[in-house]
Design a protein around this motif. Sequence first.
Motif, PDB file in Angstrom:
ATOM      1  N   HIS A   6       0.847  -1.203   0.000  1.00 58.71           N
ATOM      2  CA  HIS A   6       0.000   0.000   0.000  1.00 58.71           C
ATOM      3  C   HIS A   6       0.878   1.247   0.000  1.00 58.71           C
ATOM      4  CE1 HIS A   6      -3.664  -2.254   1.070  1.00 58.71           C
ATOM      5  NE2 HIS A   6      -2.891  -2.947   1.877  1.00 58.71           N
TER       6      HIS A   6
ATOM      7  N   HIS B 213      -8.305   1.588  -3.005  1.00 54.85           N
ATOM      8  CA  HIS B 213      -8.274   1.438  -1.550  1.00 54.85           C
ATOM      9  C   HIS B 213      -8.765   2.704  -0.850  1.00 54.85           C
ATOM     10  CE1 HIS B 213      -5.090  -1.999  -1.836  1.00 54.85           C
ATOM     11  NE2 HIS B 213      -6.260  -2.316  -2.346  1.00 54.85           N
TER      12      HIS B 213
ATOM     13  N   CYS C  80      -4.154   5.661   1.397  1.00 54.12           N
ATOM     14  CA  CYS C  80      -3.492   4.822   0.398  1.00 54.12           C
ATOM     15  C   CYS C  80      -3.630   5.525  -0.943  1.00 54.12           C
ATOM     16  CB  CYS C  80      -4.149   3.449   0.345  1.00 54.12           C
ATOM     17  SG  CYS C  80      -3.293   2.329  -0.785  1.00 54.12           S
TER      18      CYS C  80
ATOM     19  N   LEU D 246      -3.435   3.989  -3.761  1.00 55.89           N
ATOM     20  CA  LEU D 246      -4.154   3.153  -4.716  1.00 55.89           C
ATOM     21  C   LEU D 246      -5.595   3.641  -4.622  1.00 55.89           C
ATOM     22  CD1 LEU D 246      -2.661  -0.388  -3.936  1.00 55.89           C
ATOM     23  CD2 LEU D 246      -1.802   1.377  -5.496  1.00 55.89           C
TER      24      LEU D 246
ATOM     25  N   LEU E 270      -9.530   3.366   3.029  1.00 58.20           N
ATOM     26  CA  LEU E 270      -8.198   3.321   3.636  1.00 58.20           C
ATOM     27  C   LEU E 270      -7.657   4.749   3.715  1.00 58.20           C
ATOM     28  CD1 LEU E 270      -5.553   0.563   2.791  1.00 58.20           C
ATOM     29  CD2 LEU E 270      -5.130   2.592   4.169  1.00 58.20           C
TER      30      LEU E 270
HETATM   31 CU   LIG Z   1      -3.732   0.371  -0.448  1.00 62.82          CU
END
Ligand SMILES: [Cu+2]
Length: 565
Positions: free
Chosen positions: A466, A534, A529, A531, A539
Motif C-alpha cells: 500500500h 483502496h 493509500c 491506490l 483506507l
Molecule cells: Cu492500499
Amino acid sequence: MGYYSSCSSYYSWVHILILATFFVAPDVVQCRVRHYKFDVVTKNTSRLCSSKPIVTVNGKFPGPTVYAREDDTVLIRVVNKVKYNVSIHWHGIRQLRTGWSDGPAYITQCPIRPGHSFLYNFTLTGQRGTLWWHAHILWLRATVHGAIVILPKLGVPYPFPKPDHEAVLILAEWWKSDTEAIINEALKSGLAPNVSDAHTINGHPGPLANCSTGGFRLGVEPGKTYMLRLVNAALNEELFFRIAGHTLTVVEVDATYVKPFKTDTVLIAPGQTTNVIVSADQSAGRYMLTASTFMDSPIAVDNNTATATLHYSGTLSSTPTVLTATPPLNATPVANKFTNSLRALNSAKYPANVPLKVDHSLLFTVGLGINPCPSCKPANGSRVVASINNVTFVMPKIALLQAHVFNIPGVFTTDFPGNPPAPFNYTGPPPSNLATSSGTKLYRLAYNSTVQLVLQDTGIIAPENHPLHLHGFNFFAVGRGLGNYNPNVDPKNFNLVDPVERNTIGVPSGGWVAIRFRADNPGVWFMHCHLEVHTTWGLKMAFLVDNGSGPNESILPPPSDLPKC
Ligand SMILES: [Cu+2]
Ligand SMILES: *[C@@H]1O[C@H](CO)[C@@H](O)[C@H](O)[C@H]1NC(C)=O
Ligand SMILES: *[C@@H]1O[C@H](CO)[C@@H](O)[C@H](O)[C@H]1NC(C)=O
Ligand SMILES: *[C@@H]1O[C@H](CO)[C@@H](O)[C@H](O)[C@H]1NC(C)=O
Ligand SMILES: *[C@@H]1O[C@H](CO)[C@@H](O)[C@H](O)[C@H]1NC(C)=O
Ligand SMILES: *[C@@H]1O[C@H](CO)[C@@H](O)[C@H](O)[C@H]1NC(C)=O
Ligand SMILES: *[C@@H]1O[C@H](CO)[C@@H](O)[C@H](O)[C@H]1NC(C)=O
Ligand SMILES: *[C@@H]1O[C@H](CO)[C@@H](O)[C@H](O)[C@H]1NC(C)=O
Ligand SMILES: *[C@@H]1O[C@H](CO)[C@@H](O)[C@H](O)[C@H]1NC(C)=O
Ligand SMILES: *[C@@H]1O[C@H](CO)[C@@H](O)[C@H](O)[C@H]1NC(C)=O
Ligand SMILES: *[C@@H]1O[C@H](CO)[C@@H](O)[C@H](O)[C@H]1NC(C)=O
Ligand SMILES: *[C@@H]1O[C@H](CO)[C@@H](O)[C@H](O)[C@H]1NC(C)=O
Ligand SMILES: *[C@@H]1O[C@H](CO)[C@@H](O)[C@H](O)[C@H]1NC(C)=O
C-alpha cells in the motif's frame, strides 16, 4: 521551444507534446507571485481504440506542467467547466499554514461546483524538485493530472552536475470505459473494479499496444545528459521503469535530494515522483522505455507494459529499436533493491532533520475487510472495504478543515485509535471476523509535536503493498521489515541519520514501514493509500494539527472564495 513563462499574466500553458523532441526546462524566472489558469474541460480523445470524452485541464492529457521556483507564491485559478464537482490537490506541496489550498474534497475544502472557480494560493517554501497535481475527488485524477517542477531559487545549483536538458515523463493508467462508470459499477457490486486496459507514458501506451496512436518519443543528442522527471499518476498500480541499454542515476524523490545511485530499474508507486539522470552515451539508435506493473501478491492487475522510445538524433530509419525485458510482475527483489538504495542526501545544505525524540508513537494497521451489503448481489450480500486500525473512513458532508476552524460540531471526532483496537497476527492467518468499524475519526496533534508512525500491512483478503500518502508534511522512512512490527527489536535497526525523506511510501506486502515527522503545520491533513481503489474503500484518515502559540504558527484565515458545501 514554444514555452512561455510569465509572472503576471493568465495563460493556457502550451504544453510541448511534439513527438520526436525533448523538453527543455523553460527559462523560469523567479516570481514573487506567479499566475496560472486551469480550465477543467471535457475533451474527446482517440487512444487505444476508444474515442471517449475525458476530463482534462486546458484540454491536455497529461495536463500542463506548473513551472516555478522555490520561494515563489503560486496562484492557480481553477475554473470548473465540467458536469462533475472538482478539486485539485498539489501533491507533496507542504502548504505551510495554507491548508485551504491543499485540495482534497471534503477534507480541506468543499468541491468547486460546475460553473464555479477557486483560487489556490500557496508559497513554495523549503522545497525544490518534481511534484505533481491531480484531481482529488471521485476517480477524476485518472486524466486530471500534471507535473509541478519547482526549480531551485534563481542562482542556486542542483547538488549534482547540471544536466544538459530536462523532460517530464508522466506514467499513467488508461481505461477504455469512463472511469466514473468503472468505480460506480464496483461500488454497486461490492467487488473490485475492472483493472485498466493500458498504461501510458506522457499519454501514449506505445507501439506495443494494439490500436496505438504512436508512442511517445524522447529525442536525445549523443553525448548529452538528461534529467527525467518521472511521475506515477496511475490509479492503482506500482510501476517499474527502465530504458534499454542505459543506466539511470537517481538524484531525487518526492522533491527531496537523495544520495545519487545507479540503477537499471526504478520502482515508482502511485503518488511518487523520481528524478533520474541518463547520459545519451550509447550508439545512435532507438531505445525502448518501459513502464511495467509491479504486484507481488495475488491481486488482479493490468499487466500491459507502456512503452516509449529514446531516439538519438542521426538515427537511420532502418535501425531496429533496442528492446529491454521488463522485470517479472512479482519481482520483489528488484523492488527491494531499489527501495533499499534510497538515502537522504543529508548534506550541510540539505540536512535530514529526523526527529530524534518521539511524542506520539503510533501503530496503524492498513488493509482490507469485508462488510455486509444487502444490495451487493454480485458479491453475495457483502462488499470489500478497507481500513486503518479497523476504521473505514466515512467522508463527511462538510470539509473537515472548515468544521475545525469554524467550530462546526458533529462533523468529526478526534478519537482515531493510535494503536490497533484488537491486536492480532497481522500477517498471519486472518481473524474469523473480517468486518470493520466506520467513522470520521481524526488523530489530534499539538503544534510541533513529533510522531513515529508504523504502518503495518494486514493479510486480510490478501497482503498487499500500500503506497501511503501524507498531506502537509514530508516524513522520514526510518525502518522497514517483513511480518509483524516488533517494538522491542525493530527500532534498534532504525536509520535516524540519512533515511529517505518523502511524502508517499510503500508499505511492503506482508510487512511494515516506520516513518517520523514533526507536526509543524497547523490544519487538517489527509493520510490515505494512493491506490485509488483502496482510498475509495476507506483506507484513509486525517491528522488534526492545532495552531501553535507563536506569531507564525496558526493556519491563515480562509480565502473569501472558499467553496461552500
Ligand atoms: Cu492500499
Ligand atoms: C465528443 O464525443 C461525443 C460522444 O462520445 C460526441 O457526442 C461529441 O459530439 C464529440 N465532440 C466533439 C467536439 O467531437
Ligand atoms: C494569497 O495568500 C496570501 C497569504 O498567504 C495573501 O496575503 C494574498 O493576498 C493572497 N493572494 C490573493 C490573490 O488572494
Ligand atoms: C467491466 O468488465 C466487465 C467484464 O469484462 C464488463 O462486462 C463491464 O462492462 C466492464 N465495466 C465497465 C464499466 O466498463
Ligand atoms: C491486443 O490484441 C490481442 C489480440 O486481439 C488481445 O488478446 C489483447 O487483449 C489486446 N491488448 C490490448 C492491450 O488491448
Ligand atoms: C497478464 O494478465 C493476463 C490476464 O490475467 C494473463 O492472461 C497473462 O498471462 C498475463 N501476462 C503476463 C506477461 O503476466
Ligand atoms: C457467490 O456465491 C456463489 C455461489 O455460492 C459462488 O459461486 C461465488 O463465487 C460467490 N461470489 C463471491 C464474490 O463470493
Ligand atoms: C487558528 O488560528 C487562526 C488564525 O489566527 C484562527 O482563525 C483559528 O480560529 C485558530 N484556531 C483554529 C482551531 O483553527
Ligand atoms: C503469525 O503468522 C505467521 C504465519 O502463519 C507465523 O509464521 C508467525 O509465527 C505468527 N506470529 C505470531 C506472533 O504468532
Ligand atoms: C473491527 O470492528 C468490527 C466492528 O466493530 C469488529 O466486529 C471487528 O472484530 C473488529 N476487528 C478488529 C480486527 O479489530
Ligand atoms: C519545535 O521543537 C523543537 C524541538 O523541541 C525546537 O527545537 C523548535 O524550536 C520548535 N519549533 C517551534 C516553532 O516551536
Ligand atoms: C513571521 O512571518 C513573517 C512573514 O513571513 C516574518 O517577517 C516574521 O519574521 C516571522 N516572525 C517570526 C517570529 O518568525
Ligand atoms: C457537489 O458538491 C456539493 C457540495 O458538497 C453537493 O451539495 C453536491 O451534491 C455535489 N454534486 C454532485 C453532483 O455530487
